[in-house]
Design a protein around this motif. Structure first.
Motif, short mmCIF file in Angstrom:
data_model
loop_
_atom_site.label_atom_id
_atom_site.label_comp_id
_atom_site.label_asym_id
_atom_site.label_seq_id
_atom_site.Cartn_x
_atom_site.Cartn_y
_atom_site.Cartn_z
N GLY A 1 -40.59 -21.47 6.73
CA GLY A 1 -40.02 -20.22 7.21
C GLY A 1 -38.51 -20.26 7.36
N GLU A 2 -37.88 -21.31 6.85
CA GLU A 2 -36.43 -21.44 6.96
C GLU A 2 -35.77 -20.88 5.70
OE1 GLU A 2 -36.18 -25.64 7.36
OE2 GLU A 2 -36.69 -25.60 9.49
N VAL A 3 -34.66 -20.21 5.90
CA VAL A 3 -33.89 -19.67 4.78
C VAL A 3 -32.89 -20.75 4.34
CG1 VAL A 3 -32.28 -17.88 4.05
CG2 VAL A 3 -34.13 -17.32 5.64
N PRO A 4 -32.95 -21.16 3.08
CA PRO A 4 -32.05 -22.22 2.63
C PRO A 4 -30.59 -21.76 2.62
CG PRO A 4 -33.19 -21.26 0.76
CD PRO A 4 -33.78 -20.65 1.99
N SER A 5 -29.72 -22.64 3.06
CA SER A 5 -28.29 -22.31 3.04
C SER A 5 -27.64 -22.81 1.76
CB SER A 5 -27.58 -22.91 4.25
OG SER A 5 -27.75 -24.31 4.27
N GLU A 6 -28.34 -23.64 1.03
CA GLU A 6 -27.86 -24.14 -0.26
C GLU A 6 -28.99 -23.99 -1.27
OE1 GLU A 6 -26.35 -28.07 -0.02
OE2 GLU A 6 -24.65 -27.49 1.19
N PRO A 7 -28.73 -23.68 -2.48
CA PRO A 7 -27.40 -23.43 -3.03
C PRO A 7 -26.85 -22.11 -2.51
CG PRO A 7 -29.07 -22.93 -4.67
CD PRO A 7 -29.79 -23.52 -3.48
N VAL A 8 -25.55 -22.06 -2.44
CA VAL A 8 -24.86 -20.87 -1.97
C VAL A 8 -25.07 -19.75 -2.98
CG1 VAL A 8 -22.59 -19.90 -1.42
CG2 VAL A 8 -23.14 -22.25 -0.74
N PRO A 9 -25.51 -18.56 -2.53
CA PRO A 9 -25.67 -17.44 -3.47
C PRO A 9 -24.36 -17.12 -4.18
CG PRO A 9 -26.69 -16.93 -1.36
CD PRO A 9 -25.91 -18.20 -1.18
N ASP A 10 -24.44 -16.65 -5.41
CA ASP A 10 -23.25 -16.33 -6.19
C ASP A 10 -22.33 -15.36 -5.46
OD1 ASP A 10 -24.09 -17.98 -8.24
OD2 ASP A 10 -24.98 -16.35 -9.42
N ALA A 11 -22.91 -14.41 -4.74
CA ALA A 11 -22.10 -13.41 -4.02
C ALA A 11 -21.28 -14.04 -2.91
CB ALA A 11 -23.01 -12.33 -3.44
N CYS A 12 -21.60 -15.27 -2.53
CA CYS A 12 -20.91 -15.94 -1.42
C CYS A 12 -19.92 -17.00 -1.89
CB CYS A 12 -21.94 -16.61 -0.50
SG CYS A 12 -23.22 -15.50 0.10
N ASP B 1 -17.03 -17.09 -3.22
CA ASP B 1 -15.59 -16.98 -2.96
C ASP B 1 -15.23 -16.98 -1.48
OD1 ASP B 1 -15.05 -16.91 -5.67
OD2 ASP B 1 -15.16 -14.72 -5.78
N LEU B 2 -16.23 -17.06 -0.61
CA LEU B 2 -15.95 -17.06 0.83
C LEU B 2 -15.61 -18.48 1.30
CD1 LEU B 2 -18.83 -14.80 2.23
CD2 LEU B 2 -16.50 -14.15 1.66
N SER B 3 -14.80 -18.56 2.33
CA SER B 3 -14.54 -19.87 2.94
C SER B 3 -15.83 -20.36 3.59
CB SER B 3 -13.44 -19.74 4.00
OG SER B 3 -13.91 -19.01 5.11
N SER B 4 -15.89 -21.64 3.90
CA SER B 4 -17.12 -22.17 4.50
C SER B 4 -17.42 -21.50 5.83
CB SER B 4 -17.03 -23.69 4.66
OG SER B 4 -15.93 -24.03 5.49
N SER B 5 -16.39 -21.21 6.62
CA SER B 5 -16.59 -20.54 7.90
C SER B 5 -17.12 -19.12 7.70
CB SER B 5 -15.27 -20.51 8.67
OG SER B 5 -15.42 -19.78 9.86
N ASP B 6 -16.52 -18.39 6.76
CA ASP B 6 -16.96 -17.02 6.48
C ASP B 6 -18.38 -17.02 5.92
OD1 ASP B 6 -14.60 -15.94 7.41
OD2 ASP B 6 -13.71 -15.72 5.41
N TYR B 7 -18.69 -18.03 5.08
CA TYR B 7 -20.05 -18.11 4.53
C TYR B 7 -21.07 -18.35 5.64
CZ TYR B 7 -24.26 -19.94 2.41
OH TYR B 7 -25.58 -20.15 2.09
N LEU B 8 -20.76 -19.23 6.56
CA LEU B 8 -21.71 -19.50 7.64
C LEU B 8 -21.93 -18.27 8.51
CD1 LEU B 8 -20.67 -23.12 8.65
CD2 LEU B 8 -22.67 -22.39 7.34
N ASP B 9 -20.86 -17.52 8.77
CA ASP B 9 -21.01 -16.27 9.52
C ASP B 9 -21.88 -15.28 8.75
OD1 ASP B 9 -19.44 -17.25 11.60
OD2 ASP B 9 -17.62 -16.23 10.91
N ALA B 10 -21.60 -15.14 7.46
CA ALA B 10 -22.37 -14.22 6.63
C ALA B 10 -23.82 -14.68 6.50
CB ALA B 10 -21.73 -14.09 5.24
N TYR B 11 -24.03 -16.00 6.42
CA TYR B 11 -25.38 -16.57 6.34
C TYR B 11 -26.19 -16.18 7.58
CZ TYR B 11 -28.99 -20.20 6.40
OH TYR B 11 -30.19 -20.86 6.47
N MET B 12 -25.60 -16.37 8.75
CA MET B 12 -26.31 -16.03 9.98
C MET B 12 -26.57 -14.52 10.07
SD MET B 12 -26.97 -18.90 11.28
CE MET B 12 -27.61 -18.44 12.87
N ASP B 13 -25.60 -13.72 9.65
CA ASP B 13 -25.79 -12.26 9.66
C ASP B 13 -26.85 -11.85 8.64
OD1 ASP B 13 -23.92 -12.02 11.65
OD2 ASP B 13 -22.31 -11.29 10.34
#
Length: 114
Positions: A62-73, A75-87
């Motif tokens: 039931g966990e959503v994988p954080s890797e591989p990073v989706p193509d849409a993500c 260009d985001l910084s790692s911090s912005d990606y983690l925020d977007a991932y949680m959202d």
């Protein structure tokens, strides 16, 4: 338990992405600045990433994988990606809640109609 696992995964991912970020060399002072890429709206890029994460299928636990990073993500910084991932996870969870409520409402209505 799943929340703690997800948060631990996010923390480890943040540490890994931060540790693996190579330093970019300074551009030459006389080099002309060229950019053929169109300007990207940061808010739209972030929302595209949130939507991409929300569309990811969870694994068997039931966990959503954080890797591989989706193509849409990408260009985001790692911090912005983690925020977007949680959202994105929050958006996906809310959609699941809404879908379940719709199913309950339809079943309730069908029972009343009989």
């Amino acid at each position: 338990m799943k929340t703690r696992t997800t948060l631990a995964t996010v923390a480890l991912l943040a540490a890994a992405l931060t540790a693996c970020s190579p330093e970019a060399p300074d551009p030459e002072p006389n080099a002309p600045a060229t950019s053929s890429a169109p300007a990207v709206d940061p808010a739209q890029a972030r929302q595209d990433c949130v939507d991409a994460v929300a569309d990811l299928e969870p694994n068997d636990e039931g966990e959503v994988p954080s890797e591989p990073v989706p193509d849409a993500c990408a260009d985001l910084s790692s911090s912005d990606y983690l925020d977007a991932y949680m959202d994105g996870i929050e958006q996906s969870n809310q959609q699941g809640i809404d879908d379940l409520q719709d199913a309950i409402d339809k079943a309730s209505q069908a029972a009343e109609d009989q």
